[in-house]
Design a protein around this motif. Structure first.
Motif, PDB file in Angstrom:
ATOM      1  N   ILE A 204     176.622 -74.470  50.689  1.00 46.45           N
ATOM      2  CA  ILE A 204     175.813 -74.429  51.902  1.00 46.45           C
ATOM      3  C   ILE A 204     176.046 -73.149  52.717  1.00 46.45           C
ATOM      4  O   ILE A 204     177.107 -72.533  52.635  1.00 46.45           O
ATOM      5  CB  ILE A 204     176.039 -75.690  52.783  1.00 46.45           C
ATOM      6  N   ASP A 205     175.032 -72.768  53.469  1.00 46.92           N
ATOM      7  CA  ASP A 205     175.119 -71.630  54.391  1.00 46.92           C
ATOM      8  C   ASP A 205     175.718 -70.391  53.722  1.00 46.92           C
ATOM      9  O   ASP A 205     176.646 -69.775  54.249  1.00 46.92           O
ATOM     10  CB  ASP A 205     175.966 -72.002  55.622  1.00 46.92           C
ATOM     11  N   SER A 206     175.192 -70.041  52.551  1.00 45.83           N
ATOM     12  CA  SER A 206     175.797 -68.958  51.785  1.00 45.83           C
ATOM     13  C   SER A 206     174.781 -67.899  51.390  1.00 45.83           C
ATOM     14  O   SER A 206     173.570 -68.138  51.440  1.00 45.83           O
ATOM     15  CB  SER A 206     176.470 -69.543  50.534  1.00 45.83           C
ATOM     16  N   ILE A 207     175.293 -66.730  51.009  1.00 44.86           N
ATOM     17  CA  ILE A 207     174.448 -65.601  50.639  1.00 44.86           C
ATOM     18  C   ILE A 207     174.859 -65.151  49.248  1.00 44.86           C
ATOM     19  O   ILE A 207     176.045 -64.869  49.015  1.00 44.86           O
ATOM     20  CB  ILE A 207     174.629 -64.451  51.645  1.00 44.86           C
ATOM     21  N   ILE A 208     173.912 -65.105  48.333  1.00 42.38           N
ATOM     22  CA  ILE A 208     174.259 -64.739  46.961  1.00 42.38           C
ATOM     23  C   ILE A 208     173.319 -63.633  46.469  1.00 42.38           C
ATOM     24  O   ILE A 208     172.122 -63.850  46.289  1.00 42.38           O
ATOM     25  CB  ILE A 208     174.202 -65.972  46.036  1.00 42.38           C
ATOM     26  N   LYS A 209     173.886 -62.440  46.293  1.00 36.49           N
ATOM     27  CA  LYS A 209     173.132 -61.280  45.785  1.00 36.49           C
ATOM     28  C   LYS A 209     173.763 -60.909  44.468  1.00 36.49           C
ATOM     29  O   LYS A 209     174.954 -60.573  44.427  1.00 36.49           O
ATOM     30  CB  LYS A 209     173.283 -60.089  46.723  1.00 36.49           C
ATOM     31  N   THR A 210     172.996 -60.971  43.389  1.00 34.85           N
ATOM     32  CA  THR A 210     173.618 -60.725  42.102  1.00 34.85           C
ATOM     33  C   THR A 210     172.610 -60.296  41.052  1.00 34.85           C
ATOM     34  O   THR A 210     171.419 -60.178  41.332  1.00 34.85           O
ATOM     35  CB  THR A 210     174.414 -61.975  41.663  1.00 34.85           C
ATOM     36  N   GLY A 211     173.098 -60.028  39.822  1.00 31.62           N
ATOM     37  CA  GLY A 211     172.233 -59.564  38.746  1.00 31.62           C
ATOM     38  C   GLY A 211     171.739 -60.683  37.848  1.00 31.62           C
ATOM     39  O   GLY A 211     170.913 -60.453  36.979  1.00 31.62           O
ATOM     40  N   ASP A 212     172.265 -61.885  38.021  1.00 25.76           N
ATOM     41  CA  ASP A 212     171.813 -62.990  37.165  1.00 25.76           C
ATOM     42  C   ASP A 212     171.524 -64.199  38.046  1.00 25.76           C
ATOM     43  O   ASP A 212     171.119 -64.035  39.187  1.00 25.76           O
ATOM     44  CB  ASP A 212     172.862 -63.255  36.072  1.00 25.76           C
ATOM     45  N   ASP A 213     171.733 -65.420  37.529  1.00 29.07           N
ATOM     46  CA  ASP A 213     171.397 -66.577  38.346  1.00 29.07           C
ATOM     47  C   ASP A 213     172.203 -66.589  39.642  1.00 29.07           C
ATOM     48  O   ASP A 213     173.390 -66.282  39.651  1.00 29.07           O
ATOM     49  CB  ASP A 213     171.673 -67.879  37.580  1.00 29.07           C
ATOM     50  N   CYS A 214     171.544 -66.981  40.680  1.00 30.38           N
ATOM     51  CA  CYS A 214     172.171 -67.139  41.995  1.00 30.38           C
ATOM     52  C   CYS A 214     173.154 -68.312  41.890  1.00 30.38           C
ATOM     53  O   CYS A 214     174.355 -68.164  42.107  1.00 30.38           O
ATOM     54  CB  CYS A 214     171.014 -67.408  42.951  1.00 30.38           C
ATOM     55  N   ILE A 215     172.619 -69.455  41.492  1.00 31.03           N
ATOM     56  CA  ILE A 215     173.457 -70.612  41.188  1.00 31.03           C
ATOM     57  C   ILE A 215     172.924 -71.178  39.879  1.00 31.03           C
ATOM     58  O   ILE A 215     171.710 -71.349  39.734  1.00 31.03           O
ATOM     59  CB  ILE A 215     173.367 -71.684  42.297  1.00 31.03           C
ATOM     60  N   SER A 216     173.803 -71.419  38.925  1.00 31.95           N
ATOM     61  CA  SER A 216     173.341 -72.057  37.698  1.00 31.95           C
ATOM     62  C   SER A 216     174.109 -73.349  37.504  1.00 31.95           C
ATOM     63  O   SER A 216     175.282 -73.444  37.866  1.00 31.95           O
ATOM     64  CB  SER A 216     173.506 -71.131  36.492  1.00 31.95           C
ATOM     65  N   MET A 217     173.396 -74.341  36.987  1.00 28.29           N
ATOM     66  CA  MET A 217     174.011 -75.655  36.814  1.00 28.29           C
ATOM     67  C   MET A 217     173.968 -76.072  35.360  1.00 28.29           C
ATOM     68  O   MET A 217     172.930 -75.966  34.706  1.00 28.29           O
ATOM     69  CB  MET A 217     173.277 -76.678  37.682  1.00 28.29           C
ATOM     70  N   GLY A 218     175.099 -76.524  34.863  1.00 28.52           N
ATOM     71  CA  GLY A 218     175.193 -77.002  33.490  1.00 28.52           C
ATOM     72  C   GLY A 218     175.148 -78.520  33.449  1.00 28.52           C
ATOM     73  O   GLY A 218     174.787 -79.176  34.432  1.00 28.52           O
ATOM     74  N   ASP A 219     175.532 -79.090  32.332  1.00 32.72           N
ATOM     75  CA  ASP A 219     175.331 -80.528  32.134  1.00 32.72           C
ATOM     76  C   ASP A 219     176.395 -81.376  32.815  1.00 32.72           C
ATOM     77  O   ASP A 219     177.349 -80.863  33.394  1.00 32.72           O
ATOM     78  CB  ASP A 219     175.261 -80.835  30.630  1.00 32.72           C
ATOM     79  N   GLU A 220     176.202 -82.684  32.729  1.00 36.17           N
ATOM     80  CA  GLU A 220     177.133 -83.694  33.254  1.00 36.17           C
ATOM     81  C   GLU A 220     177.465 -83.436  34.722  1.00 36.17           C
ATOM     82  O   GLU A 220     178.611 -83.311  35.119  1.00 36.17           O
ATOM     83  CB  GLU A 220     178.418 -83.711  32.414  1.00 36.17           C
ATOM     84  N   LEU A 221     176.397 -83.389  35.484  1.00 36.88           N
ATOM     85  CA  LEU A 221     176.550 -83.009  36.879  1.00 36.88           C
ATOM     86  C   LEU A 221     175.799 -84.039  37.720  1.00 36.88           C
ATOM     87  O   LEU A 221     174.708 -84.457  37.359  1.00 36.88           O
ATOM     88  CB  LEU A 221     175.920 -81.627  37.031  1.00 36.88           C
TER      89      LEU A 221
END
Ligand SMILES: *[C@@H]1O[C@H](CO)[C@@H](O)[C@H](O)[C@H]1NC(C)=O
Ligand SMILES: *[C@@H]1O[C@H](CO)[C@@H](O)[C@H](O)[C@H]1NC(C)=O
Ligand SMILES: *[C@H]1O[C@H](CO)[C@@H](O)[C@H](O)[C@H]1NC(C)=O
Length: 389
Positions: A204-221
């Motif tokens: 929450i309330d975050s800043i993500i600057k990057t070259g790939d996924d900002c946030i990526s989610m895998g399985d069993e979540l």
């Protein structure tokens, strides 16, 4: 009576007062590797039966690598006030093919302090050719939190990681807040935060600057909340890619709310591989109150995910996407496809509920939507009309 209450309160306060473990008291010196001092402080912290705080004071510190394992007996705060720098040379890690900073098997950990973790990735990125070489050098992740419970990571910046910035695997009740990830838009595989096999995770309330996924989610979540996160540059927020490992387990209860995507390659995206064995379900998703600022592909379900055409499209994905709410998505798209639902022929998307959408595209082609194997229901107006061919 009143005095005995005060006495008890004083005793409680004393028991609760944190022990401060300052790394300079453990031999840390500026411009020298602090890893041994940090490990000594960590050993004291995990032995302690009362709360402790490891302090990395203001200043520039070099950290070759840190592998901090629990179990711990009492809460630990890691207060990073200074700047921690990795070695520039990715092959100089004392334990190769490991993360720069790893924290495993701890309960009640807080990382805070306003400091910076600088992965110094510029040299390592040049070695990254994983898009064309399956035997590409494995570059270290910046921070890895695995088997962590009841923990908070806040007011920290991670910069120029050599690979994924943050991995958070097999963890429960972990919150990232006011967390900043910063790397150039052209740095390879520098995912901001990768989360998998966990539950009750918040960003929450975050800043993500990057070259790939900002946030990526895998399985069993399950039970993930991503709220008020500003992404861009980067590839947006994604679930997947999934399907290639037959053991992958369900994903359930993901909310992406109040996020802004500025100049990202995608907005929110689900990626599953065709001709792949896994049969999990991805369900109970909520994508709402999202703002696109010249973001490509604002909403994408891609069940024919096949980057660089390195896969077989002959069989459909066996992953089911169901129970999805998409509402109040507005702004500008950099691509004419503003909403794209490429669902699996074998497992059509089910119970997709769409509310207000207003996405504009500047360009010759008017904004359009793609819909395969999906019959959404609508509860508000959409511009452009979704799935109306
Ligand atoms: C985290 O929680 C899980 C589930 O309750 C438990 O099995 C595990 O031992 C906990 N880990 C730590 C480090 O406390
Ligand atoms: C989750 O972790 C936070 C931070 O340690 C803690 O305050 C809270 O009680 C935990 N929640 C649950 C349900 O255990
Ligand atoms: C950086 O990310 C890579 C990729 O997952 C990971 O393997 C490595 O452990 C991470 N390093 C740190 C310091 O987290």
């Amino acid at each position: 009576m009143i005095w005995s209450i005060i006495l008890v309160l004083q005793l409680l306060l004393k028991a609760n007062s944190e022990r401060v473990l300052d790394i300079t008291k453990y031999g840390a010196r500026p411009n020298a590797d602090i890893s041994q001092a940090l490990m000594k402080a960590w050993k004291d912290a995990i032995k302690s039966t009362t709360s402790s705080k490891i302090l990395i004071p203001k200043g520039d510190w070099t950290l070759s690598q840190a592998r901090m394992h629990g179990p711990n007996k009492a809460p630990i705060t890691l207060e990073v006030k200074g700047n921690l720098k990795a070695y520039k040379d990715p092959y100089k890690l004392p334990v190769k093919s490991q993360e720069w900073v790893t924290i495993n098997y701890v309960n009640f950990l807080t990382i805070s302090g306003g400091g910076m973790l600088d992965g110094q990735g510029q040299e390592a990125w040049k070695l990254n050719d994983c898009h064309k070489n399956t035997a590409c050098p494995k570059l270290p992740i910046n921070l890895s939190f695995n088997f962590i419970n009841n923990s908070i990571i806040q007011d920290i910046t991670t910069k120029d990681s050599k690979f994924f910035h943050v991995n958070c695997i097999s963890s429960r009740n972990v919150t990232f807040q006011r967390f900043t990830v910063s790397a150039p838009g052209d740095s390879p595989n520098t995912d901001g935060i990768h989360i998998a096999r966990g539950n009750h995770i918040k960003v929450i309330d975050s800043i993500i600057k990057t070259g790939d996924d900002c946030i990526s989610m895998g399985d069993e979540l399950s039970d993930v909340l991503i709220k008020n996160v500003h992404c861009g540059p980067g590839h947006g927020i994604s679930i997947g890619s999934l399907g290639r490992n037959v053991q992958e387990k369900d994903i359930k209860g993901i909310t992406v709310q109040g996020c802004t995507f500025t100049g990202t390659q995608n907005g929110v995206r689900i990626k599953t591989w065709p001709s792949a064995p896994a049969t999990l379900t991805i369900s109970d998703l909520h994508f709402k109150d999202l703002t696109m600022v010249n973001a490509g592909n604002p909403i994408v379900f891609d069940q024919k995910y096949c980057p660089w055409n390195q896969c077989d499209l002959s069989k459909p994905s066996l992953i089911k996407i169901s129970d999805v709410e998409i509402s109040n998505v507005r702004g500008t798209s950099a691509t004419s496809d503003v909403v794209s639902f490429i669902c699996s022929k074998a497992k059509p998307c089910d119970n997709i509920r769409i509310g207000y959408i207003d996405l504009k595209h500047k360009g010759k082609k008017p904004p359009s939507t793609k819909c395969e194997n999906i019959k959404p229901t609508f509860s508000s107006k959409q511009s452009p009309h979704v799935c109306s061919k």
